[in-house]
Design a protein around this motif. Structure first.
Motif, short mmCIF file in Angstrom:
data_model
loop_
_atom_site.label_atom_id
_atom_site.label_comp_id
_atom_site.label_asym_id
_atom_site.label_seq_id
_atom_site.Cartn_x
_atom_site.Cartn_y
_atom_site.Cartn_z
N ARG A 107 -42.98 -7.91 -40.33
CA ARG A 107 -43.75 -7.76 -41.60
C ARG A 107 -44.50 -6.58 -41.48
NH1 ARG A 107 -46.18 -13.52 -42.71
NH2 ARG A 107 -46.25 -13.36 -40.28
N LEU A 108 -45.04 -6.29 -40.25
CA LEU A 108 -46.02 -5.25 -39.99
C LEU A 108 -45.40 -3.83 -39.60
CD1 LEU A 108 -48.89 -7.31 -38.11
CD2 LEU A 108 -48.45 -6.98 -40.79
N ARG A 109 -44.09 -4.01 -38.90
CA ARG A 109 -43.54 -2.52 -38.41
C ARG A 109 -43.12 -1.89 -39.51
NH1 ARG A 109 -41.42 -6.23 -34.34
NH2 ARG A 109 -39.31 -5.75 -35.10
N GLU A 110 -42.57 -0.89 -39.44
CA GLU A 110 -41.86 0.29 -40.32
C GLU A 110 -40.74 -0.35 -41.04
OE1 GLU A 110 -39.94 4.47 -40.54
OE2 GLU A 110 -40.67 3.84 -38.56
N GLY A 111 -40.75 -0.57 -42.32
CA GLY A 111 -39.84 -1.12 -43.12
C GLY A 111 -39.98 -2.44 -43.46
N GLY A 112 -40.97 -3.21 -42.81
CA GLY A 112 -41.47 -4.47 -43.14
C GLY A 112 -42.33 -4.64 -44.54
N SER A 113 -42.39 -5.62 -44.96
CA SER A 113 -43.02 -6.01 -46.47
C SER A 113 -44.48 -5.39 -46.30
CB SER A 113 -42.85 -7.60 -46.71
OG SER A 113 -43.56 -8.29 -45.84
N LEU A 114 -45.09 -5.48 -45.08
CA LEU A 114 -46.58 -5.23 -45.38
C LEU A 114 -46.85 -3.90 -44.49
CD1 LEU A 114 -47.79 -8.80 -44.16
CD2 LEU A 114 -47.95 -7.82 -46.52
N ALA A 115 -45.95 -3.23 -44.21
CA ALA A 115 -45.88 -2.08 -43.38
C ALA A 115 -46.86 -0.81 -44.04
CB ALA A 115 -44.70 -1.45 -43.10
N SER A 116 -46.70 -0.78 -45.44
CA SER A 116 -47.30 0.18 -46.17
C SER A 116 -49.09 -0.20 -45.95
CB SER A 116 -46.91 0.45 -47.62
OG SER A 116 -47.20 -0.86 -48.24
N ARG A 117 -49.39 -1.06 -45.84
CA ARG A 117 -50.95 -1.79 -45.76
C ARG A 117 -51.45 -1.69 -44.39
NH1 ARG A 117 -52.22 -6.45 -48.61
NH2 ARG A 117 -50.05 -7.07 -48.79
N VAL A 118 -50.78 -1.30 -43.47
CA VAL A 118 -51.02 -1.70 -41.88
C VAL A 118 -50.91 -0.46 -41.23
CG1 VAL A 118 -50.02 -2.97 -40.09
CG2 VAL A 118 -50.05 -4.19 -42.11
N ARG A 119 -52.00 -0.35 -40.27
CA ARG A 119 -51.97 0.69 -39.09
C ARG A 119 -51.80 -0.07 -38.09
NH1 ARG A 119 -57.78 3.33 -37.57
NH2 ARG A 119 -57.37 3.96 -35.52
N ILE A 120 -50.73 0.30 -37.13
CA ILE A 120 -50.99 -0.43 -36.03
C ILE A 120 -51.53 0.28 -34.76
CG2 ILE A 120 -49.30 -1.03 -33.88
CD1 ILE A 120 -47.49 -2.27 -36.37
N GLU A 121 -52.45 0.21 -34.11
CA GLU A 121 -53.21 0.84 -32.89
C GLU A 121 -52.95 0.28 -31.62
OE1 GLU A 121 -55.63 3.92 -31.90
OE2 GLU A 121 -55.16 3.80 -33.94
N PRO A 122 -52.10 1.13 -30.87
CA PRO A 122 -52.11 0.67 -29.31
C PRO A 122 -53.19 1.03 -28.54
CG PRO A 122 -50.30 2.10 -30.23
CD PRO A 122 -51.34 2.00 -31.29
N ALA A 181 -54.39 -6.55 -52.01
CA ALA A 181 -55.14 -5.33 -52.16
C ALA A 181 -55.90 -5.21 -50.67
CB ALA A 181 -56.31 -5.47 -53.14
N LEU A 182 -55.68 -5.81 -49.67
CA LEU A 182 -56.22 -5.62 -48.49
C LEU A 182 -55.41 -4.83 -47.68
CD1 LEU A 182 -58.82 -6.90 -47.10
CD2 LEU A 182 -57.23 -8.52 -46.13
N HIS A 183 -56.10 -3.51 -46.83
CA HIS A 183 -55.34 -2.96 -45.74
C HIS A 183 -55.87 -3.55 -44.31
CE1 HIS A 183 -54.53 -0.58 -49.39
NE2 HIS A 183 -53.70 0.18 -48.53
N GLY A 184 -54.95 -3.37 -43.62
CA GLY A 184 -55.24 -4.03 -41.93
C GLY A 184 -55.22 -2.95 -41.05
N THR A 185 -55.45 -3.26 -39.86
CA THR A 185 -55.25 -2.61 -38.44
C THR A 185 -55.02 -3.43 -37.32
OG1 THR A 185 -56.39 -0.73 -38.96
CG2 THR A 185 -56.07 -1.09 -36.84
N LEU A 186 -54.10 -3.56 -36.52
CA LEU A 186 -53.65 -4.25 -35.44
C LEU A 186 -54.10 -3.57 -34.20
CD1 LEU A 186 -52.72 -6.94 -34.26
CD2 LEU A 186 -50.28 -5.79 -34.42
N LEU A 187 -54.88 -4.06 -33.44
CA LEU A 187 -55.22 -3.23 -32.07
C LEU A 187 -55.00 -4.27 -31.01
CD1 LEU A 187 -56.51 -1.04 -30.30
CD2 LEU A 187 -58.89 -2.35 -30.71
N ASP A 188 -53.86 -3.75 -29.99
CA ASP A 188 -53.73 -4.36 -28.92
C ASP A 188 -52.86 -3.65 -28.05
OD1 ASP A 188 -53.42 -6.57 -26.96
OD2 ASP A 188 -53.16 -8.05 -28.53
N LEU A 189 -52.62 -3.89 -26.70
CA LEU A 189 -51.99 -3.24 -25.74
C LEU A 189 -50.62 -2.76 -26.37
CD1 LEU A 189 -52.57 -5.31 -22.81
CD2 LEU A 189 -53.97 -3.30 -23.18
#
Length: 342
Positions: free
Chosen positions: A216-231, A198-206
């Motif tokens: 798993r986190l990128r578009e099409g990955g198994s977790l992508a719907s619950r992830v925001r990738i923040e450059p 049930a958890l949603h996540g954000t990844l912040l890095d350069l």
């Protein structure tokens, strides 16, 4: 047959220490040659190993003899060589492989800066910029692509191997969102999301880092719907609100960068948010030889430092965080559980 002397007398031990570069170079040579990958489950003669890795048999025997004295490979009574628990860690296909860690700690630039450690101790600042006339990460990314590749593989290996330990340690029941700040390719975040559906996540890095995020986190990955990738650069801004923030192995930069990151997080986080800081400690007995050595290397290349338990407590307290429990993650890492006060 080569044997390991478990307890040399002090004069010999000091001689061994000043030849430490030879040990590091031998491990690096074995990793680059692929000796551990060529050696299977049964002992091999030096001649067969030399043919497999394209070296001279006589000089390969000298390399293996030096490594066997350190417990990396073992020489059999008939002169053949076999794996040890340590030598298997140099195999690229080993699930606990340290091949890229070994290469990273012995990259060409390290041989240029180690001899200047006395200068760094006198001045209290890095010497890398004196040697290469540019900041460390700029050098890697602009002048040393092979070393940058090794660095990225080493950090990926380290993160992947500790990710499951972190996920096992943290109780995130009741949290709906988690942010991994400076989280690299997101292996820790992925492990947490897999454990908590049930958890949603954000990844912040350069940008260059998150561009190669865990599939798993990128578009099409198994977790992508619950992830925001923040450059972005967390030293400049932390544009994320979450119930739980993870900061793992990045508070070892120079003091100014550490202060800026913690101030940015403190400004972004809501009162009551959890902040979990995970670090190696130089006063953590099982890993002291490694972490104290890495502490000196951080001084040389970025002017950073590994922390003692007390110095970490001081930095987190100065940032306005309230420290709760401090727990071991595994033999090498500790987690500092903090909260953001009202």
């Amino acid at each position: 047959m080569t044997t390991v002397d478990p307890a040399p007398p002090p004069p010999m031990r000091l001689r061994e220490l000043v030849f430490g570069a030879a040990c590091a170079a031998a491990v690096r040579a074995a990793a680059r040659l692929g000796v551990a990958d060529a050696l299977g489950d049964t002992p091999m003669t030096v001649e067969d190993l030399a043919a497999a890795v394209k070296t001279e048999p006589r000089t390969l025997r000298r390399l293996l003899r030096a490594l066997s004295c350190q417990g990396v490979f073992t020489e059999q009574p008939d002169g053949s060589f076999a794996h040890t628990e340590m030598s298997r860690l140099l195999r690229e296909d080993d699930p606990h492989s340290l091949r890229y860690i070994a290469l990273w700690c012995t990259e060409p630039w390290t041989w240029d800066v180690w001899p200047k450690l006395d200068e760094a101790v006198r001045s209290g600042r890095n010497v890398f910029e004196d040697v290469y006339e540019r900041e460390f990460f700029s050098y890697l990314n602009e002048e040393a692509p092979e070393s940058a590749y090794v660095f990225n593989r080493a950090m990926t290996t380290s993160s992947r191997q500790s990710a499951e330990d972190v996920a096992e340690l943290l109780d995130l029941r009741g949290a709906s969102s988690v942010a991994d700040i400076g989280g690299g390719q997101g292996h820790v975040l992925a492990s947490l999301l897999e454990k908590h559906p049930a958890l949603h996540g954000t990844l912040l890095d350069l940008p260059a880092v998150v561009g190669n995020a865990d599939p798993r986190l990128r578009e099409g990955g198994s977790l992508a719907s619950r992830v925001r990738i923040e450059p972005g650069d967390c030293r400049e801004d932390v544009p994320v609100q979450a119930d739980v923030y993870i900061i793992k192995n990045i508070l070892e930069w120079d003091d100014d960068s550490t202060r800026r990151l913690l101030a940015n997080l403190r400004k972004a986080a809501r009162p009551g948010a959890r902040v979990v800081v995970i670090e190696n400690l130089v006063d953590d007995t099982p890993s002291m030889r490694f972490t104290t050595a890495m502490d000196l290397l951080l001084l040389l290349n970025v002017g950073g430092a590994k922390h003692t338990r007390q110095s970490m407590v001081e930095r987190l307290t100065d940032a306005g965080l309230v420290i709760g429990e401090i727990r071991p993650v595994n033999a090498y890492l500790h987690a500092f559980e903090c909260t953001v006060p009202a």
